[in-house]
Write a protein that holds these residues in place. Structure first.
Motif, PDB file in Angstrom:
ATOM      1  N   LYS A  26       0.833  -1.201   0.000  1.00 52.68           N
ATOM      2  CA  LYS A  26       0.000   0.000   0.000  1.00 52.68           C
ATOM      3  C   LYS A  26       0.872   1.258   0.000  1.00 52.68           C
ATOM      4  N   LEU A  27       1.920   1.267   0.802  1.00 54.82           N
ATOM      5  CA  LEU A  27       2.815   2.416   0.847  1.00 54.82           C
ATOM      6  C   LEU A  27       3.493   2.637  -0.499  1.00 54.82           C
ATOM      7  N   LEU A  28       3.933   1.562  -1.134  1.00 60.56           N
ATOM      8  CA  LEU A  28       4.573   1.696  -2.433  1.00 60.56           C
ATOM      9  C   LEU A  28       3.587   2.199  -3.481  1.00 60.56           C
ATOM     10  N   CYS A  29       2.325   1.792  -3.383  1.00 62.39           N
ATOM     11  CA  CYS A  29       1.308   2.309  -4.305  1.00 62.39           C
ATOM     12  C   CYS A  29       1.114   3.808  -4.104  1.00 62.39           C
ATOM     13  N   LEU A  30       1.147   4.256  -2.864  1.00 63.58           N
ATOM     14  CA  LEU A  30       1.004   5.681  -2.582  1.00 63.58           C
ATOM     15  C   LEU A  30       2.211   6.481  -3.064  1.00 63.58           C
ATOM     16  N   LEU A  31       3.352   5.833  -3.148  1.00 62.92           N
ATOM     17  CA  LEU A  31       4.590   6.482  -3.584  1.00 62.92           C
ATOM     18  C   LEU A  31       4.901   6.223  -5.054  1.00 62.92           C
ATOM     19  N   ASN A  32       3.955   5.704  -5.793  1.00 61.30           N
ATOM     20  CA  ASN A  32       4.180   5.274  -7.166  1.00 61.30           C
ATOM     21  C   ASN A  32       4.778   6.375  -8.049  1.00 61.30           C
TER      22      ASN A  32
END
Length: 73
Positions: A26-32
């Motif tokens: 989820k964090l990586l998706c937010l930082l995409n």
């Protein structure tokens, strides 16, 4: 470029109020978008290290590489 991640961290903390309980995916998706921008200048290994240092995480290199290959263009 590191300031890009630090700014995004502050924004997420204000919006969500927490970052400790988020799953890595989820964090990586937010930082995409930030990851895409950083990959123009740095290697995947360097971006992974930056994220781990700034967000105080321990995302493994293999997990980060798999995420990049599936979700980034």
């Amino acid at each position: 470029m590191i300031e890009l991640l630090q700014t995004r961290k502050k924004e997420l903390e204000l919006q969500l109020g927490y970052l400790d309980n988020l799953k890595y995916s989820k964090l990586l998706c937010l930082l995409n978008s930030e990851i895409n921008n950083l990959l123009c200048f740095y290697t995947k290994k360097q971006v992974n290290q930056m994220i781990n240092e700034i967000f105080s995480l321990s995302i493994s290199a293999s997990y980060f590489y798999a995420y990049c290959s599936k979700n980034l263009y």
